[in-house]
Design a protein around this motif. Sequence first.
Motif, PDB file in Angstrom:
ATOM      1  N   ARG A 183     -32.377  -9.425 -46.436  1.00 43.72           N
ATOM      2  CA  ARG A 183     -33.254 -10.594 -46.293  1.00 43.72           C
ATOM      3  C   ARG A 183     -32.507 -11.791 -45.716  1.00 43.72           C
ATOM      4  N   SER A 184     -31.185 -11.767 -45.729  1.00 46.82           N
ATOM      5  CA  SER A 184     -30.423 -12.886 -45.167  1.00 46.82           C
ATOM      6  C   SER A 184     -30.445 -12.796 -43.641  1.00 46.82           C
ATOM      7  N   GLU A 233     -31.435  -4.590 -50.311  1.00 45.48           N
ATOM      8  CA  GLU A 233     -32.631  -5.310 -49.869  1.00 45.48           C
ATOM      9  C   GLU A 233     -32.395  -6.818 -49.857  1.00 45.48           C
ATOM     10  N   ARG A 234     -31.673  -7.319 -50.849  1.00 44.19           N
ATOM     11  CA  ARG A 234     -31.359  -8.751 -50.888  1.00 44.19           C
ATOM     12  C   ARG A 234     -30.462  -9.143 -49.719  1.00 44.19           C
TER      13      ARG A 234
END
Length: 63
Positions: free
Chosen positions: A20-21, A16-17
């Motif tokens: 987000r990029s 998920e991280r």
Amino acid sequence: MLPPERLLPRAWEIAERIMRSPRAARRLTHAIVQRPWKRRLVDDLAFGVAHEMFGISADRLRG
């Protein structure tokens, strides 16, 4: 080191991280990380083909 029951939830957190990029950053990072693996494949491909050809020749000689 994570216990087995925490491994999959942690993997989802990391995914998920990453998602987000910005897409361009993800694509460029992928290309950069993939490059050495592609180079190894290209460098070793000739050796692999030669190894297969040797095996074919050995099988033919053996009959």
